[in-house]
Design a protein around this motif. Structure first.
Motif, PDB file in Angstrom:
ATOM      1  N   SER A   1       0.835  -1.198   0.000  1.00 41.34           N
ATOM      2  CA  SER A   1       0.000   0.000   0.000  1.00 41.34           C
ATOM      3  C   SER A   1       0.871   1.248   0.000  1.00 41.34           C
ATOM      4  O   SER A   1       2.037   1.209   0.396  1.00 41.34           O
ATOM      5  N   ILE A   2       0.287   2.352  -0.476  1.00 43.40           N
ATOM      6  CA  ILE A   2       0.967   3.644  -0.512  1.00 43.40           C
ATOM      7  C   ILE A   2       0.087   4.636   0.238  1.00 43.40           C
ATOM      8  O   ILE A   2      -1.109   4.748  -0.034  1.00 43.40           O
ATOM      9  N   LEU A   3       0.673   5.354   1.201  1.00 43.14           N
ATOM     10  CA  LEU A   3      -0.071   6.245   2.076  1.00 43.14           C
ATOM     11  C   LEU A   3       0.463   7.671   1.986  1.00 43.14           C
ATOM     12  O   LEU A   3       1.635   7.886   1.665  1.00 43.14           O
ATOM     13  N   ASN A   4      -0.404   8.625   2.328  1.00 38.05           N
ATOM     14  CA  ASN A   4       0.081   9.991   2.506  1.00 38.05           C
ATOM     15  C   ASN A   4       0.491  10.189   3.969  1.00 38.05           C
ATOM     16  O   ASN A   4       0.342   9.281   4.809  1.00 38.05           O
ATOM     17  N   GLN A   5       1.005  11.377   4.280  1.00 36.95           N
ATOM     18  CA  GLN A   5       1.535  11.610   5.626  1.00 36.95           C
ATOM     19  C   GLN A   5       0.438  11.540   6.679  1.00 36.95           C
ATOM     20  O   GLN A   5       0.663  11.057   7.792  1.00 36.95           O
ATOM     21  N   THR A   6      -0.750  12.002   6.347  1.00 41.91           N
ATOM     22  CA  THR A   6      -1.861  11.971   7.300  1.00 41.91           C
ATOM     23  C   THR A   6      -2.182  10.540   7.708  1.00 41.91           C
ATOM     24  O   THR A   6      -2.407  10.248   8.890  1.00 41.91           O
ATOM     25  N   ALA A   7      -2.203   9.639   6.739  1.00 39.97           N
ATOM     26  CA  ALA A   7      -2.466   8.227   7.036  1.00 39.97           C
ATOM     27  C   ALA A   7      -1.321   7.622   7.845  1.00 39.97           C
ATOM     28  O   ALA A   7      -1.546   6.844   8.780  1.00 39.97           O
ATOM     29  N   LEU A   8      -0.083   7.967   7.497  1.00 42.01           N
ATOM     30  CA  LEU A   8       1.062   7.475   8.270  1.00 42.01           C
ATOM     31  C   LEU A   8       0.999   7.948   9.714  1.00 42.01           C
ATOM     32  O   LEU A   8       1.307   7.186  10.643  1.00 42.01           O
ATOM     33  N   ASN A   9       0.578   9.187   9.910  1.00 39.69           N
ATOM     34  CA  ASN A   9       0.457   9.710  11.275  1.00 39.69           C
ATOM     35  C   ASN A   9      -0.593   8.941  12.073  1.00 39.69           C
ATOM     36  O   ASN A   9      -0.393   8.629  13.255  1.00 39.69           O
ATOM     37  N   LEU A  10      -1.735   8.642  11.430  1.00 36.92           N
ATOM     38  CA  LEU A  10      -2.780   7.875  12.110  1.00 36.92           C
ATOM     39  C   LEU A  10      -2.290   6.491  12.518  1.00 36.92           C
ATOM     40  O   LEU A  10      -2.722   5.937  13.526  1.00 36.92           O
ATOM     41  N   ALA A  11      -1.381   5.938  11.718  1.00 41.09           N
ATOM     42  CA  ALA A  11      -0.833   4.612  12.004  1.00 41.09           C
ATOM     43  C   ALA A  11       0.385   4.670  12.917  1.00 41.09           C
ATOM     44  O   ALA A  11       0.992   3.636  13.213  1.00 41.09           O
ATOM     45  N   ASN A  12       0.721   5.899  13.355  1.00 37.67           N
ATOM     46  CA  ASN A  12       1.891   6.099  14.235  1.00 37.67           C
ATOM     47  C   ASN A  12       3.178   5.561  13.603  1.00 37.67           C
ATOM     48  O   ASN A  12       4.000   4.920  14.267  1.00 37.67           O
ATOM     49  N   ILE A  13       3.338   5.825  12.325  1.00 43.66           N
ATOM     50  CA  ILE A  13       4.526   5.391  11.592  1.00 43.66           C
ATOM     51  C   ILE A  13       5.393   6.607  11.270  1.00 43.66           C
ATOM     52  O   ILE A  13       4.920   7.586  10.675  1.00 43.66           O
ATOM     53  N   ASP A  14       6.652   6.567  11.699  1.00 51.13           N
ATOM     54  CA  ASP A  14       7.624   7.584  11.305  1.00 51.13           C
ATOM     55  C   ASP A  14       8.936   6.905  10.927  1.00 51.13           C
ATOM     56  O   ASP A  14       8.999   5.668  10.841  1.00 51.13           O
ATOM     57  N   GLU A  15       9.971   7.708  10.704  1.00 52.05           N
ATOM     58  CA  GLU A  15      11.259   7.157  10.258  1.00 52.05           C
ATOM     59  C   GLU A  15      11.879   6.187  11.259  1.00 52.05           C
ATOM     60  O   GLU A  15      12.735   5.373  10.902  1.00 52.05           O
ATOM     61  N   HIS A  16      11.462   6.280  12.510  1.00 54.23           N
ATOM     62  CA  HIS A  16      12.060   5.451  13.554  1.00 54.23           C
ATOM     63  C   HIS A  16      11.244   4.198  13.873  1.00 54.23           C
ATOM     64  O   HIS A  16      11.656   3.373  14.681  1.00 54.23           O
ATOM     65  N   THR A  17      10.092   4.041  13.216  1.00 57.90           N
ATOM     66  CA  THR A  17       9.246   2.870  13.464  1.00 57.90           C
ATOM     67  C   THR A  17       9.916   1.629  12.902  1.00 57.90           C
ATOM     68  O   THR A  17      10.269   1.601  11.717  1.00 57.90           O
ATOM     69  N   PRO A  18      10.126   0.601  13.722  1.00 56.59           N
ATOM     70  CA  PRO A  18      10.782  -0.612  13.205  1.00 56.59           C
ATOM     71  C   PRO A  18       9.865  -1.392  12.265  1.00 56.59           C
ATOM     72  O   PRO A  18       8.633  -1.335  12.381  1.00 56.59           O
ATOM     73  N   ASP A  19      10.470  -2.109  11.324  1.00 59.08           N
ATOM     74  CA  ASP A  19       9.694  -2.980  10.447  1.00 59.08           C
ATOM     75  C   ASP A  19       9.021  -4.069  11.268  1.00 59.08           C
ATOM     76  O   ASP A  19       9.654  -4.675  12.139  1.00 59.08           O
ATOM     77  N   PRO A  20       7.743  -4.352  11.004  1.00 56.02           N
ATOM     78  CA  PRO A  20       7.100  -5.488  11.690  1.00 56.02           C
ATOM     79  C   PRO A  20       7.627  -6.802  11.132  1.00 56.02           C
ATOM     80  O   PRO A  20       8.193  -6.840  10.032  1.00 56.02           O
ATOM     81  N   GLN A  21       7.431  -7.866  11.888  1.00 58.70           N
ATOM     82  CA  GLN A  21       7.830  -9.177  11.391  1.00 58.70           C
ATOM     83  C   GLN A  21       7.082  -9.480  10.097  1.00 58.70           C
ATOM     84  O   GLN A  21       5.877  -9.366  10.012  1.00 58.70           O
ATOM     85  N   GLY A  22       7.843  -9.848   9.056  1.00 60.42           N
ATOM     86  CA  GLY A  22       7.229 -10.174   7.774  1.00 60.42           C
ATOM     87  C   GLY A  22       6.789  -8.974   6.963  1.00 60.42           C
ATOM     88  O   GLY A  22       6.008  -9.120   6.027  1.00 60.42           O
ATOM     89  N   GLY A  23       7.320  -7.797   7.297  1.00 62.58           N
ATOM     90  CA  GLY A  23       6.916  -6.615   6.552  1.00 62.58           C
ATOM     91  C   GLY A  23       8.011  -5.576   6.480  1.00 62.58           C
ATOM     92  O   GLY A  23       9.024  -5.662   7.179  1.00 62.58           O
ATOM     93  N   VAL A  24       7.794  -4.556   5.632  1.00 66.32           N
ATOM     94  CA  VAL A  24       8.776  -3.491   5.428  1.00 66.32           C
ATOM     95  C   VAL A  24       8.066  -2.148   5.393  1.00 66.32           C
ATOM     96  O   VAL A  24       7.081  -1.974   4.665  1.00 66.32           O
ATOM     97  N   ILE A  25       8.566  -1.204   6.189  1.00 67.60           N
ATOM     98  CA  ILE A  25       8.175   0.201   6.082  1.00 67.60           C
ATOM     99  C   ILE A  25       9.267   0.858   5.246  1.00 67.60           C
ATOM    100  O   ILE A  25      10.380   1.092   5.725  1.00 67.60           O
ATOM    101  N   GLU A  26       8.965   1.101   3.989  1.00 66.57           N
ATOM    102  CA  GLU A  26      10.019   1.498   3.047  1.00 66.57           C
ATOM    103  C   GLU A  26      10.541   2.901   3.329  1.00 66.57           C
ATOM    104  O   GLU A  26       9.777   3.825   3.623  1.00 66.57           O
TER     105      GLU A  26
END
Length: 546
Positions: free
Chosen positions: A150-175
């Motif tokens: 999936s591809i998200l904008n910054q607003t969606a990333l903020n809702l998901a609490n994802i930033d540059e320091h968020t670790p990749d989940p098991q079996g996934g990649v935060i590019e």
């Protein structure tokens, strides 16, 4: 016994043990009463019997798509479709998103689905900056055609609490880019988790289910294997939709989720309900986990590197032991089990789990499944046969994605979804579209299974092509077998459910290169007309099943 309907003068493809072809069938209430030549059915014709002249058209058992996402498909219809003819570029998609933003209240999600970077003019994904330019007042989510990216904008990333320091989940990649900045792209488990944030209302879920019901019935689908919803809320809504008559299609529900399949499956196991619980309309199926990624991503887990990128072996969600800790327990407790497994590495891992489980707790007729069974090489096929498993390949994938398979997997395409080999080895394989990943009409799936060509006419593992009757069986009786329901549906035989479809021509006489162009004249579910292309077909009105 007097029949409600007698269909005669047709090509009745029974899909019985002998692949019998007769000219007539009689139905009474919700069951098939008699099958044979018209003369032998005269005894069942009374004054109230409606006699329908098929005029040489094919009559088949209702199609059973053994693996699709009914709820997911339905709610996608409420969003922007990247598969629509006008969506040819990133630019046209961005313009559609801007128009959607103008009529969407701030804070509400804007969604698009079916994006494929390989088919747009720019040959790339939208960027985070481009999506932010569309709107920062709305969270924006674009799902790739595979459903695994999936591809998200910054607003969606903020809702998901994802930033540059968020670790990749098991079996996934935060590019992230080379500078460590987010690109907005989430891959595999990271993408799956966003569905926990981008939820749907109950009204949206119901509306999506109603749309899916209408669309699927028009293509002759009367039963589905629901391959995963968005967790407990959509799973509950699906069941209520059947009870309330919003859904006229029979459901075999795989017990997995598109968000956190492991957590959902463990909760189902803990609840004490088991595979087979339910009735002829809704039945609980196997416990399901995801093991690897998408064949078109490409993110599937392979034993050898990709032809397009030899250093890339794909993504695994769990270790073999982690899979066993869930599915080994499920097997022990009497469940059917299955996994999403596309690459040969992922399939092999799962086969090891099944083999171990059967050694520790032997069980006959378990019918453990493999969803997709993408790259099934001869050694894997032999193990599937030995373990008594049921693979669920996806014939229409070759039509839409065939060239990408050749590019990414090279010669391995000759063993991708190998229907011919499965049949020749006596393996019962049931076909599924995996919609909305690709188009759902079973006639397209049958067409591709028979021709093994992409929509551009390129051969995709041509030696795996099957005959028309074999492809029909994959979409009917084999689907019923995969859900332990072959005694009540999947073929046209006395006593079975009156789920039947009528085509607008003869599928056995049609040029095999034009099978996909045939149409459904009528779909009958439970002995009632659920879809009729025009009133000349049966001459009745569409009835509600419940």
């Amino acid at each position: 016994m007097v029949a409600d309907y007698v269909f005669y003068n047709g090509e009745v493809i029974t899909v019985d043990a002998n692949n019998s072809i007769v000219d007539s069938v009689a139905i009474k209430e919700n069951r098939i009463l008699a099958v044979g030549e018209f003369e032998s059915l005269q005894q069942f014709i009374g004054e109230e019997t409606k006699q329908i002249d098929l005029d040489g058209r094919s009559l088949l058992p209702g199609f059973n798509d053994a693996h699709l996402h009914l709820v997911y498909y339905g709610v996608n219809q409420l969003a922007i479709s990247c598969k629509s003819p006008e969506q040819t570029s990133v630019e046209t998609l961005l313009n559609a998103l801007k128009e959607k933003a103008k009529v969407t209240p701030p804070g509400r999600w804007i969604r698009a689905w079916g994006f494929n970077e390989n088919t747009v003019t720019e040959q790339r994904y939208p960027t985070l900056e481009e999506l932010n330019a569309v709107s920062i007042e709305h969270p924006i989510l674009i799902s790739r055609t595979c459903g695994h990216i999936s591809i998200l904008n910054q607003t969606a990333l903020n809702l998901a609490n994802i930033d540059e320091h968020t670790p990749d989940p098991q079996g996934g990649v935060i590019e992230k880019d080379s500078n460590g900045k987010l690109t907005g792209r989430l891959i595999e488990a990271a993408s799956m988790q966003i569905a926990e944030i981008a939820t749907y209302s109950e009204d949206e879920l119901k509306e999506g289910i109603k749309i899916a019901n209408e669309h699927f019935l028009k293509t002759g689908i009367t039963s589905v294997g629901e391959a995963g919803t968005f967790g407990s809320e959509s799973f509950r809504t699906l069941q209520l939709a059947i009870q309330q008559g919003l859904l006229q299609i029979r459901v075999y529900a795989l017990l997995g989720s598109l968000t956190d399949s492991k957590d959902f499956s463990e909760k189902i196991i803990a609840s004490g309900v088991v595979t087979g619980t339910g009735n002829e309309w809704f039945r609980l199926g196997p416990v399901k986990l995801f093991t690897d990624g998408s064949s078109t991503g490409p993110t599937i887990a392979t034993r050898e590197g990709y032809t397009s990128d030899p250093e890339n072996h794909g993504i695994l969600y769990y270790s073999e032991e982690e899979i066993y800790n869930v599915l080994g327990v499920a097997h022990k407790l009497g469940y059917q089990i299955t996994v999403h497994a596309q690459g040969d590495k992922a399939i092999e891992m799962y086969l090891n789990v099944v083999e171990r489980a059967l050694k520790e707790h032997p069980r006959d007729n378990h019918r453990h499944r493999i969803e997709h069974a993408g790259i099934s090489t001869p050694d894997i096929q032999d193990r599937i046969k030995e373990l008594g498993m049921v693979p669920i390949p996806n014939p229409p994938f070759h039509y839409e994605f065939g060239e990408s398979y050749i590019r990414n997997y090279g010669e391995r395409v000759n063993y991708m979804y190998p229907a011919r080999d499965f049949i020749d080895k006596g393996i019962i394989a049931a076909a599924g579209s995996d919609s909305p990943v690709t188009d759902y009409p079973p006639l397209l799936g049958i067409h591709t299974a028979v021709n093994r060509k992409s929509k551009n006419g390129v051969d995709i593992g041509a030696e795996q092509a099957v005959e028309v009757l074999e492809a029909i069986k994959m979409y009917t009786w084999n689907g019923a077998y995969a859900s332990f329901e072959e005694e009540i549906k999947g073929s046209i035989e006395p006593g079975k459910l009156a789920d039947i479809i009528i085509l607008n021509g003869s599928i056995l006489k049609e040029d095999k290169t034009r099978i996909k162009d045939l149409q459904i004249d009528a779909t009958i579910v439970d002995g009632k007309i659920a879809f009729e292309r025009n009133t000349n077909t049966i001459g009745g009105v569409v009835h509600e099943v419940h």
